[in-house]
Motif scaffolding. Structure first.
Motif, PDB file in Angstrom:
ATOM      1  N   TRP A 212     -71.656  20.981   7.937  1.00 15.11           N
ATOM      2  CA  TRP A 212     -70.332  21.302   8.455  1.00 15.11           C
ATOM      3  C   TRP A 212     -70.413  22.660   9.152  1.00 15.11           C
ATOM      4  O   TRP A 212     -70.911  23.636   8.580  1.00 15.11           O
ATOM      5  CB  TRP A 212     -69.311  21.402   7.319  1.00 15.11           C
ATOM      6  CG  TRP A 212     -69.037  20.122   6.595  1.00 15.11           C
ATOM      7  CD1 TRP A 212     -69.476  19.765   5.360  1.00 15.11           C
ATOM      8  CD2 TRP A 212     -68.218  19.040   7.055  1.00 15.11           C
ATOM      9  NE1 TRP A 212     -68.993  18.528   5.020  1.00 15.11           N
ATOM     10  CE2 TRP A 212     -68.213  18.049   6.043  1.00 15.11           C
ATOM     11  CE3 TRP A 212     -67.495  18.798   8.227  1.00 15.11           C
ATOM     12  CZ2 TRP A 212     -67.525  16.856   6.159  1.00 15.11           C
ATOM     13  CZ3 TRP A 212     -66.799  17.609   8.337  1.00 15.11           C
ATOM     14  CH2 TRP A 212     -66.813  16.660   7.321  1.00 15.11           C
TER      15      TRP A 212
ATOM     16  N   LYS B 138     -68.340  25.826  11.059  1.00 11.79           N
ATOM     17  CA  LYS B 138     -67.017  26.462  11.031  1.00 11.79           C
ATOM     18  C   LYS B 138     -66.677  27.064  12.388  1.00 11.79           C
ATOM     19  O   LYS B 138     -67.511  27.740  13.007  1.00 11.79           O
ATOM     20  CB  LYS B 138     -67.015  27.561   9.966  1.00 11.79           C
ATOM     21  CG  LYS B 138     -65.700  28.317   9.817  1.00 11.79           C
ATOM     22  CD  LYS B 138     -65.812  29.370   8.718  1.00 11.79           C
ATOM     23  CE  LYS B 138     -64.515  30.132   8.542  1.00 11.79           C
ATOM     24  NZ  LYS B 138     -64.617  31.148   7.469  1.00 11.79           N
TER      25      LYS B 138
ATOM     26  N   TYR C   7     -67.884  32.288  11.158  1.00 12.82           N
ATOM     27  CA  TYR C   7     -67.655  31.256  12.171  1.00 12.82           C
ATOM     28  C   TYR C   7     -68.954  31.027  12.942  1.00 12.82           C
ATOM     29  O   TYR C   7     -69.720  31.953  13.198  1.00 12.82           O
ATOM     30  CB  TYR C   7     -66.562  31.690  13.143  1.00 12.82           C
ATOM     31  CG  TYR C   7     -65.162  31.604  12.579  1.00 12.82           C
ATOM     32  CD1 TYR C   7     -64.247  30.689  13.075  1.00 12.82           C
ATOM     33  CD2 TYR C   7     -64.750  32.452  11.562  1.00 12.82           C
ATOM     34  CE1 TYR C   7     -62.955  30.622  12.580  1.00 12.82           C
ATOM     35  CE2 TYR C   7     -63.467  32.398  11.051  1.00 12.82           C
ATOM     36  CZ  TYR C   7     -62.566  31.482  11.566  1.00 12.82           C
ATOM     37  OH  TYR C   7     -61.302  31.421  11.048  1.00 12.82           O
TER      38      TYR C   7
ATOM     39  N   TRP D 141     -59.289  27.554  10.321  1.00 16.45           N
ATOM     40  CA  TRP D 141     -60.507  27.123  11.004  1.00 16.45           C
ATOM     41  C   TRP D 141     -60.669  25.618  10.871  1.00 16.45           C
ATOM     42  O   TRP D 141     -59.991  24.969  10.072  1.00 16.45           O
ATOM     43  CB  TRP D 141     -61.737  27.826  10.424  1.00 16.45           C
ATOM     44  CG  TRP D 141     -61.951  27.594   8.960  1.00 16.45           C
ATOM     45  CD1 TRP D 141     -62.644  26.571   8.373  1.00 16.45           C
ATOM     46  CD2 TRP D 141     -61.451  28.395   7.894  1.00 16.45           C
ATOM     47  NE1 TRP D 141     -62.622  26.686   7.006  1.00 16.45           N
ATOM     48  CE2 TRP D 141     -61.884  27.804   6.684  1.00 16.45           C
ATOM     49  CE3 TRP D 141     -60.678  29.560   7.833  1.00 16.45           C
ATOM     50  CZ2 TRP D 141     -61.570  28.326   5.435  1.00 16.45           C
ATOM     51  CZ3 TRP D 141     -60.366  30.084   6.585  1.00 16.45           C
ATOM     52  CH2 TRP D 141     -60.817  29.477   5.412  1.00 16.45           C
TER      53      TRP D 141
ATOM     54  N   ARG E 201     -63.861  22.653  10.382  1.00 18.74           N
ATOM     55  CA  ARG E 201     -65.275  22.456  10.057  1.00 18.74           C
ATOM     56  C   ARG E 201     -65.698  21.100  10.624  1.00 18.74           C
ATOM     57  O   ARG E 201     -65.137  20.075  10.257  1.00 18.74           O
ATOM     58  CB  ARG E 201     -65.514  22.523   8.555  1.00 18.74           C
ATOM     59  CG  ARG E 201     -65.472  23.938   7.995  1.00 18.74           C
ATOM     60  CD  ARG E 201     -66.080  24.016   6.614  1.00 18.74           C
ATOM     61  NE  ARG E 201     -65.986  25.349   6.058  1.00 18.74           N
ATOM     62  CZ  ARG E 201     -66.892  26.320   6.214  1.00 18.74           C
ATOM     63  NH1 ARG E 201     -67.976  26.072   6.938  1.00 18.74           N
ATOM     64  NH2 ARG E 201     -66.736  27.495   5.649  1.00 18.74           N
TER      65      ARG E 201
ATOM     66  N   THR F 221     -61.864  23.564   0.390  1.00 15.17           N
ATOM     67  CA  THR F 221     -62.978  22.902   1.061  1.00 15.17           C
ATOM     68  C   THR F 221     -63.056  21.433   0.694  1.00 15.17           C
ATOM     69  O   THR F 221     -62.824  21.056  -0.452  1.00 15.17           O
ATOM     70  CB  THR F 221     -64.316  23.576   0.675  1.00 15.17           C
ATOM     71  OG1 THR F 221     -64.272  24.936   1.114  1.00 15.17           O
ATOM     72  CG2 THR F 221     -65.490  22.893   1.342  1.00 15.17           C
TER      73      THR F 221
END
Length: 393
Positions: free
Chosen positions: A19, A21, A60, A233, A235, A285
């Motif tokens: 994943w 970000k 990020y 954000w 992912r 998450t």
């Protein structure tokens, strides 16, 4: 006829991959500004290199420099230290360029100026239909995203007709700058949730009815100052054999292979009145989403998970052990939902999505207008919709 479930997350939990970000809505000093706006004083914005350093420091791995009415191209990054961040080309387009006044981001278009929105203020604004048509002609398959859809409103304060945006690929459900903007939720005489879930559900129904495919829900930062960074954000999942490029990331987003998170906000004594900065928490998450022969499973460190079927009521999802909450918040737990599609309970249902929330948010109702203040917690994550299509029996 029967219905089958389309799962954009298929394989994300079992195959080798990662994943990544990022944010699709970031600003630097290259943006065309609104003169006199509170955010655009002598301290901001900052050069792209400084902005990218902040995002790299916050973990990020990709951003889109969505400058206001100015396209960022790969050539613009020549000689700039990106601090290891993949920069996605594109622009944010506002009411000076978009005839309806709505703000759009044009994500990862071709370099060909003929496939860019006309930026000359002496020329007519472009309609949504023209912009969507242009994106469809682009071989790179760019995304058109409506950002901060609660703003701007009509002149009389009414919310713009979100269904008029049918044709966008995604809707920005939360925007960290909009979350912290002074009086942002009182501009039309009332207070509004920073989350646009209710608008998303409305547009999602429209898209599934007309085309049988969903509109995705993203988040952005719209950042221009350091304390804007890190509140929300996305992912994105890339398989192990996929190179981390703008094209690969946007392709995965276009398939719904991403989830979204946002974090709590806390007062910042150095920020203007009403502004906030994020806590250092990691947010909620999602680790894995599975479809089975009987339903859907989601593995998350959330304390609670809710399912929303066709934009309707929030339905509590149970853990594998049968409880309605993760017995150990902060650890991953598998939540098991009811069968979907379900010909008896939801005979005409077309979509299901999930909201994963922190322990102190299980009582919140974010889908409609309500009294809001900046002390309320924002730790939550949400999935993209899983949707059904008809197949011959």
């Amino acid at each position: 006829m029967t219905r089958t479930l389309n799962n954009p997350y298929e394989g994300t939990g079992s195959s080798s991959g990662k994943w990544y970000k990022g944010s699709l809505h970031v600003h630097s000093d290259r943006a065309e500004m609104y003169p006199g706006a509170i955010y655009h004083d002598e301290d901001s914005p900052r050069a792209p290199e400084a902005v990218l350093a902040d995002y790299a420091g916050a973990g990020y791995e990709f951003v889109m420099l969505a400058e206001q009415n100015r396209y960022t191209t790969p050539q613009d990054m020549t000689g700039i230290d990106t601090h290891g961040i993949t920069v996605i080309p594109g622009a944010e387009l506002d009411g000076r360029r978009v005839a309806t006044g709505q703000h759009l981001t044009h994500v990862n278009p071709s370099d060909d100026p003929a496939l860019h929105v006309e930026l000359d203020p002496a020329k007519p604004q472009q309609t949504l239909k023209e912009i969507f048509s242009m994106a469809q002609r682009d071989r790179k398959k760019p995304l058109v995203v409506q950002v901060h859809p609660q703003f701007p409103r009509e002149d009389d304060g009414r919310e713009k007709n979100i269904l008029g945006s049918y044709g966008v690929h995604a809707l920005e459900i939360v925007n960290s700058w909009w979350m912290q903007r002074p009086n942002a939720f009182e501009d039309s005489g009332g207070k509004y949730s920073p989350f646009a879930f209710y608008l998303w559900d409305r547009l999602l129904k429209e898209s599934l009815t007309k085309e049988g495919k969903p509109v995705w829900g993203v988040a952005g930062c719209c950042s221009v100052k350091p304390y804007d960074v890190g509140k929300s954000w996305i992912r994105v999942w890339l398989d192990e054999d996929e190179e981390v490029t703008a094209d690969a990331l946007v392709s995965a987003i276009s398939k719904g292979r991403f989830y979204v998170s946002s974090v709590s906000a806390a007062a910042d004594s150095k920020a203007p009145v009403g502004m906030t900065e994020p806590t250092k928490g990691p947010g909620v998450t999602i680790n894995k989403i599975d479809t089975t022969t009987t339903g859907v499973r989601i593995e998350t460190d959330a304390e609670r998970v809710y399912a929303i079927v066709d934009g309707g009521s929030r339905l509590t999802v149970e853990t594998r052990g049968g409880a309605a909450a993760n017995p150990s918040p902060g650890t991953f737990e598998t939540f098991e939902t009811f069968p979907f599609p379900d010909a008896e309970r939801f005979p005409d249902a077309k979509s299901i999505r999930f909201e994963c929330v922190a322990a102190d948010q299980s009582h919140d109702n974010w889908d409609q207008s309500y009294d809001w203040d900046n002390t309320q917690k924002l730790n939550r994550s949400w999935t993209q919709p899983l949707w059904t299509t008809q197949v011959a029996s």
